[in-house]
Scaffold this motif. Structure first.
Motif, PDB file in Angstrom:
ATOM      1  N   LEU A   1       0.814  -1.212   0.000  1.00  0.00           N
ATOM      2  CA  LEU A   1       0.000   0.000   0.000  1.00  0.00           C
ATOM      3  C   LEU A   1       0.852   1.268   0.000  1.00  0.00           C
ATOM      4  O   LEU A   1       0.313   2.376   0.054  1.00  0.00           O
ATOM      5  N   GLY A   2       2.161   1.119  -0.046  1.00  0.00           N
ATOM      6  CA  GLY A   2       3.040   2.283  -0.066  1.00  0.00           C
ATOM      7  C   GLY A   2       3.030   3.059   1.236  1.00  0.00           C
ATOM      8  O   GLY A   2       3.141   4.289   1.241  1.00  0.00           O
ATOM      9  N   LEU A   3       2.939   2.357   2.377  1.00  0.00           N
ATOM     10  CA  LEU A   3       2.849   3.018   3.677  1.00  0.00           C
ATOM     11  C   LEU A   3       4.160   3.052   4.444  1.00  0.00           C
ATOM     12  O   LEU A   3       4.257   3.749   5.468  1.00  0.00           O
ATOM     13  N   ALA A   4       5.178   2.343   3.994  1.00  0.00           N
ATOM     14  CA  ALA A   4       6.406   2.224   4.774  1.00  0.00           C
ATOM     15  C   ALA A   4       7.082   3.571   5.019  1.00  0.00           C
ATOM     16  O   ALA A   4       7.722   3.761   6.062  1.00  0.00           O
ATOM     17  N   ALA A   5       6.953   4.484   4.074  1.00  0.00           N
ATOM     18  CA  ALA A   5       7.556   5.813   4.233  1.00  0.00           C
ATOM     19  C   ALA A   5       6.499   6.912   4.262  1.00  0.00           C
ATOM     20  O   ALA A   5       6.823   8.093   4.081  1.00  0.00           O
ATOM     21  N   TYR A   6       5.256   6.556   4.517  1.00  0.00           N
ATOM     22  CA  TYR A   6       4.162   7.524   4.491  1.00  0.00           C
ATOM     23  C   TYR A   6       4.316   8.499   5.660  1.00  0.00           C
ATOM     24  O   TYR A   6       4.502   8.085   6.811  1.00  0.00           O
ATOM     25  N   PRO A   7       4.267   9.808   5.399  1.00  0.00           N
ATOM     26  CA  PRO A   7       4.566  10.797   6.450  1.00  0.00           C
ATOM     27  C   PRO A   7       3.750  10.646   7.728  1.00  0.00           C
ATOM     28  O   PRO A   7       4.295  10.806   8.833  1.00  0.00           O
ATOM     29  N   ARG A   8       2.464  10.327   7.626  1.00  0.00           N
ATOM     30  CA  ARG A   8       1.648  10.201   8.841  1.00  0.00           C
ATOM     31  C   ARG A   8       2.122   9.048   9.720  1.00  0.00           C
ATOM     32  O   ARG A   8       2.092   9.141  10.953  1.00  0.00           O
ATOM     33  N   ILE A   9       2.569   7.956   9.073  1.00  0.00           N
ATOM     34  CA  ILE A   9       3.036   6.803   9.856  1.00  0.00           C
ATOM     35  C   ILE A   9       4.416   7.074  10.429  1.00  0.00           C
ATOM     36  O   ILE A   9       4.723   6.694  11.570  1.00  0.00           O
ATOM     37  N   VAL A  10       5.261   7.752   9.667  1.00  0.00           N
ATOM     38  CA  VAL A  10       6.574   8.151  10.186  1.00  0.00           C
ATOM     39  C   VAL A  10       6.396   9.044  11.409  1.00  0.00           C
ATOM     40  O   VAL A  10       7.079   8.877  12.435  1.00  0.00           O
ATOM     41  N   ALA A  11       5.468   9.998  11.329  1.00  0.00           N
ATOM     42  CA  ALA A  11       5.203  10.889  12.462  1.00  0.00           C
ATOM     43  C   ALA A  11       4.667  10.110  13.663  1.00  0.00           C
ATOM     44  O   ALA A  11       5.022  10.395  14.814  1.00  0.00           O
ATOM     45  N   ALA A  12       3.814   9.118  13.398  1.00  0.00           N
ATOM     46  CA  ALA A  12       3.275   8.300  14.499  1.00  0.00           C
ATOM     47  C   ALA A  12       4.378   7.482  15.163  1.00  0.00           C
ATOM     48  O   ALA A  12       4.365   7.294  16.390  1.00  0.00           O
ATOM     49  N   LEU A  13       5.335   6.997  14.376  1.00  0.00           N
ATOM     50  CA  LEU A  13       6.467   6.253  14.942  1.00  0.00           C
ATOM     51  C   LEU A  13       7.307   7.170  15.832  1.00  0.00           C
ATOM     52  O   LEU A  13       7.729   6.776  16.932  1.00  0.00           O
ATOM     53  N   GLN A  14       7.537   8.393  15.375  1.00  0.00           N
ATOM     54  CA  GLN A  14       8.281   9.360  16.179  1.00  0.00           C
ATOM     55  C   GLN A  14       7.529   9.681  17.466  1.00  0.00           C
ATOM     56  O   GLN A  14       8.133   9.751  18.550  1.00  0.00           O
ATOM     57  N   GLU A  15       6.233   9.847  17.368  1.00  0.00           N
ATOM     58  CA  GLU A  15       5.410  10.110  18.552  1.00  0.00           C
ATOM     59  C   GLU A  15       5.478   8.936  19.525  1.00  0.00           C
ATOM     60  O   GLU A  15       5.588   9.118  20.742  1.00  0.00           O
ATOM     61  N   GLY A  16       5.430   7.702  18.976  1.00  0.00           N
ATOM     62  CA  GLY A  16       5.510   6.516  19.818  1.00  0.00           C
ATOM     63  C   GLY A  16       6.824   6.425  20.565  1.00  0.00           C
ATOM     64  O   GLY A  16       6.859   6.063  21.752  1.00  0.00           O
ATOM     65  N   ALA A  17       7.918   6.799  19.896  1.00  0.00           N
ATOM     66  CA  ALA A  17       9.225   6.774  20.560  1.00  0.00           C
ATOM     67  C   ALA A  17       9.275   7.818  21.670  1.00  0.00           C
ATOM     68  O   ALA A  17       9.854   7.582  22.745  1.00  0.00           O
ATOM     69  N   ALA A  18       8.670   8.972  21.427  1.00  0.00           N
ATOM     70  CA  ALA A  18       8.641  10.014  22.456  1.00  0.00           C
ATOM     71  C   ALA A  18       7.816   9.576  23.670  1.00  0.00           C
ATOM     72  O   ALA A  18       8.153   9.885  24.819  1.00  0.00           O
ATOM     73  N   LEU A  19       6.732   8.835  23.412  1.00  0.00           N
ATOM     74  CA  LEU A  19       5.853   8.395  24.495  1.00  0.00           C
ATOM     75  C   LEU A  19       6.427   7.220  25.277  1.00  0.00           C
ATOM     76  O   LEU A  19       6.347   7.172  26.515  1.00  0.00           O
ATOM     77  N   TYR A  20       6.985   6.233  24.544  1.00  0.00           N
ATOM     78  CA  TYR A  20       7.333   4.952  25.169  1.00  0.00           C
ATOM     79  C   TYR A  20       8.822   4.636  25.169  1.00  0.00           C
ATOM     80  O   TYR A  20       9.226   3.604  25.707  1.00  0.00           O
ATOM     81  N   GLY A  21       9.641   5.490  24.542  1.00  0.00           N
ATOM     82  CA  GLY A  21      11.065   5.195  24.476  1.00  0.00           C
ATOM     83  C   GLY A  21      11.426   4.333  23.285  1.00  0.00           C
ATOM     84  O   GLY A  21      10.579   4.015  22.438  1.00  0.00           O
TER      85      GLY A  21
END
Length: 395
Positions: free
Chosen positions: A50-70
């Motif tokens: 689906l072309g989601l591996a580099a999709y900006p919204r998912i990249v941002a969610a991964l960054q948010e997840g790292a900020a929340l959970y380490g």
């Protein structure tokens, strides 16, 4: 040293048979245009359907997840590594699949390979008189899970439900498990899941479905083979991966709540490994939102148009596309050497399409595994088709 010499001899044997595998290093994100080993490439080889591996919204969610959970979980799920992100993801998956699985519950794994090992070894551990009926073209993880289970393993011919029916009738096992891919990863065709489920219901058997290449791409909302075929039963144990169409990583098992509880208690690949980074689970919540949205539907529709474009525009005499209506479009070449040569010729033109050879596929059926993504354009497909036409004409 004799031991090293023995390995070097075996490696040379692989090389002589055109079976030596080579790693390439991607220097940019997983998108169709990539920088690989210093060269600009157009890739037709990822499972990012689906072309989601580099999709900006998912990249941002991964960054948010790292900020929340380490950055990491720190321990296994049963010690202290089971985070709120994991719990939310499992609940979301269970809710999504509840129309198809009775009393649905889901369990998140680090990889699909681990999930398949967990399912088969734990199910077999529940009954010493277990027989596993494994599809001939199953993925290596299912084959290895069946072997590690120590159960009796019977292989049935590819998509042959009549042969499977005879085998089930003849079996005296008290615990019968039929296991199959949904979309076969090297052929691209679909298993006859409704017929397999009917047999499992008739014989009170489990049906284990590896939907690695179907979850996200099949079904109106991208919920995979269960939605595509509208299957509804407590007999199914469903495995879906989250590093392909979902674009992130990991996998999950969904089944009746009692099955999931048994996996938590007895599945060694789950119990004895550090939990995946919670940030991945957090990013996957956004992936699931996208997959089930109108945008996800539009991406699946675009992907289908690309599949049809490839099939209608590619007109070859010696090489042929194998029958497949999925994003996996195998081009049958024949010999290992010929498949390798064709892959290398395309690579020299900036087109990355890998050659698949034995033991992954049967002898004499080496092929190029063309995989399409919703991130491809019609111009990308035109470029590949034109290159293949010229290469066959000049070969």
């Amino acid at each position: 040293m004799k031991l090293i010499q023995q390995l070097e001899h075996q490696l040379q044997t692989l090389n002589d048979a055109s079976l030596l595998r080579r790693r390439r290093t991607a220097e940019t994100a997983c998108t169709p245009p990539m920088q690989v080993d210093g060269q600009a490439m157009l890739a037709f080889c990822s499972n990012d359907y689906l072309g989601l591996a580099a999709y900006p919204r998912i990249v941002a969610a991964l960054q948010e997840g790292a900020a929340l959970y380490g950055a990491g979980s720190g321990a296994s799920h049963l010690i202290s590594g089971h985070s709120q992100a994991h719990a939310l993801l499992e609940q979301r998956l269970a809710n999504a699949l509840s129309p198809y699985l009775t009393s649905a519950r889901a369990l998140y794994f680090c990889t699909g390979y681990m999930a398949n090992l967990a399912i088969l070894t734990a199910l077999a551990a529940a009954d010493s008189h277990t027989e596993i009926f494994s599809e001939q073209h199953n993925h290596a993880s299912l084959i290895d899970g069946a072997r590690l289970s120590k159960a009796t393993v019977t292989i049935y011919p590819h998509s042959d439900t009549m042969a499977l029916a005879h085998l089930l009738n003849a079996s005296t096992a008290s615990n019968k498990i039929v296991v199959t891919d949904s979309v076969f990863s090297m052929d691209g065709d679909l298993a006859p899941l409704p017929d397999l489920l009917a047999l499992c219901q008739q014989h009170d058997a489990w049906l284990v479905i590896d939907d690695a290449h179907g979850f996200g791409t099949l079904g109106a909302r991208g919920l995979g083979a269960l939605e595509h075929f509208q299957l509804q039963t407590p007999h199914i144990i469903y495995m879906g991966t989250l590093g392909k169409a979902a674009g992130v990583g990991g996998a999950f098992v969904a089944a009746h709540t009692s099955v999931i509880e048994w996996l938590i208690q007895r599945a060694r690949p789950y119990i004895y490994t550090t939990a995946a980074a919670p940030a991945l689970a957090h990013a996957l919540l956004t992936s699931l939102d996208l997959m089930q949205s109108d945008e996800g539907m539009a991406r699946r529709q675009h992907l289908q148009k690309l599949i049809q474009q490839l099939q209608t525009s590619l007109s070859l005499q010696r090489w042929r596309l194998m029958p497949s209506n999925t994003a996996i479009q195998p081009l049958l070449v024949g010999s290992n050497a010929a498949a390798m040569q064709l892959s290398q010729q395309l690579y020299a033109q900036g087109l990355w399409v890998p050659a698949i050879r034995p033991p992954t596929v049967p002898e004499g059926t080496a092929r190029l595994r063309i995989t399409l993504s919703a991130a491809h354009t019609t111009q990308d497909v035109e470029k590949l088709v034109a290159a293949l036409h010229v290469l066959e004409k000049n070969s």
